[in-house]
Write a protein that holds these residues in place. Structure first.
Motif, PDB file in Angstrom:
ATOM      1  N   LYS A 124       0.759  -1.276   0.062  1.00  0.00           N
ATOM      2  CA  LYS A 124       0.105   0.050  -0.005  1.00  0.00           C
ATOM      3  C   LYS A 124       0.831   1.245   0.161  1.00  0.00           C
ATOM      4  N   PRO A 125       1.082   1.792  -1.138  1.00  0.00           N
ATOM      5  CA  PRO A 125       1.924   3.111  -1.345  1.00  0.00           C
ATOM      6  C   PRO A 125       1.643   3.988  -0.680  1.00  0.00           C
ATOM      7  N   TYR A 126       2.621   4.912  -0.153  1.00  0.00           N
ATOM      8  CA  TYR A 126       2.261   6.256   0.902  1.00  0.00           C
ATOM      9  C   TYR A 126       1.244   6.127   1.924  1.00  0.00           C
ATOM     10  N   ALA A 127       1.252   4.737   2.471  1.00  0.00           N
ATOM     11  CA  ALA A 127       0.293   4.617   3.857  1.00  0.00           C
ATOM     12  C   ALA A 127       0.962   5.334   4.811  1.00  0.00           C
ATOM     13  N   LEU A 128       2.204   5.314   4.901  1.00  0.00           N
ATOM     14  CA  LEU A 128       3.153   6.220   5.935  1.00  0.00           C
ATOM     15  C   LEU A 128       3.679   7.350   5.588  1.00  0.00           C
ATOM     16  N   ARG A 129       3.785   8.440   6.114  1.00  0.00           N
ATOM     17  CA  ARG A 129       4.294   9.652   5.783  1.00  0.00           C
ATOM     18  C   ARG A 129       5.708   9.439   5.320  1.00  0.00           C
ATOM     19  N   PHE A 130       6.627   9.052   6.019  1.00  0.00           N
ATOM     20  CA  PHE A 130       7.853   8.947   5.487  1.00  0.00           C
ATOM     21  C   PHE A 130       8.308   7.665   5.038  1.00  0.00           C
ATOM     22  N   ALA A 131       7.429   6.842   4.607  1.00  0.00           N
ATOM     23  CA  ALA A 131       7.801   5.473   4.106  1.00  0.00           C
ATOM     24  C   ALA A 131       7.272   5.318   2.575  1.00  0.00           C
ATOM     25  N   ASP A 132       7.909   4.479   1.620  1.00  0.00           N
ATOM     26  CA  ASP A 132       7.447   4.382   0.475  1.00  0.00           C
ATOM     27  C   ASP A 132       6.407   3.508   0.497  1.00  0.00           C
ATOM     28  N   SER A 133       6.084   2.544   1.176  1.00  0.00           N
ATOM     29  CA  SER A 133       4.904   1.666   1.159  1.00  0.00           C
ATOM     30  C   SER A 133       4.743   0.998   2.620  1.00  0.00           C
ATOM     31  N   VAL A 134       3.820   0.436   2.711  1.00  0.00           N
ATOM     32  CA  VAL A 134       3.599  -0.594   3.777  1.00  0.00           C
ATOM     33  C   VAL A 134       3.099  -1.776   3.131  1.00  0.00           C
ATOM     34  N   SER A 135       3.743  -3.059   3.353  1.00  0.00           N
ATOM     35  CA  SER A 135       3.382  -4.295   2.761  1.00  0.00           C
ATOM     36  C   SER A 135       2.923  -5.427   3.876  1.00  0.00           C
ATOM     37  N   LEU A 136       1.919  -6.430   3.531  1.00  0.00           N
ATOM     38  CA  LEU A 136       1.763  -7.474   4.124  1.00  0.00           C
ATOM     39  C   LEU A 136       2.161  -8.683   3.468  1.00  0.00           C
ATOM     40  N   THR A 137       2.693  -9.724   3.963  1.00  0.00           N
ATOM     41  CA  THR A 137       3.082 -11.016   3.077  1.00  0.00           C
ATOM     42  C   THR A 137       2.201 -12.069   3.801  1.00  0.00           C
TER      43      THR A 137
END
Length: 121
Positions: free
Chosen positions: A103-116
């Motif tokens: 999920k790109p841009y889910a957090l302000r200073f991160a490229d994305s958040v992902s779940l596997t």
């Protein structure tokens, strides 16, 4: 030479849009997601017969993923990832499957958040 015919299909960076999240903005606006999937299966029959009926059809799998993502709403990455994993692992010859959803841009200073999530049969 004897091959073991263990195949790994990789669907890389499938970019889709869906409703994902619990905040008002997320509920009201579609967001980009990126899906990566690995599908392990024994390709012996596909290799020996060259017949599509004996192979795992990645095009069919991808179409099912697209339909799922575009037609449903999700509160959690866990639910979306589990539903996609269900699609990629449904073929009887699949021995292992893994799905990662970003999920790109889910957090302000991160490229994305992902779940596997993964499943071994």
């Amino acid at each position: 030479m004897q091959l073991d015919n263990k195949a790994i299909i990789k669907i890389k960076n499938l970019r889709l849009r869906t409703y994902i999240g619990i905040n008002e903005d997320e509920v009201n606006n579609k967001q980009d997601i990126i899906i990566n999937a690995q599908i392990h299966y024994c390709a012996q029959d596909a290799v020996s017969t060259d017949d599509m009926n004996n192979a795992v059809n990645y095009r069919t799998i991808t179409k099912k993923i697209i339909t799922l993502v575009e037609q449903q709403r999700f509160s959690l990455l866990e639910k979306l990832t589990a539903d996609v994993l269900g699609i990629v692992s449904e073929h009887a010859s699949v021995s292992f499957a893994q799905v990662e959803v970003d999920k790109p841009y889910a957090l302000r200073f991160a490229d994305s958040v992902s779940l596997t999530l993964s499943l071994a049969k």
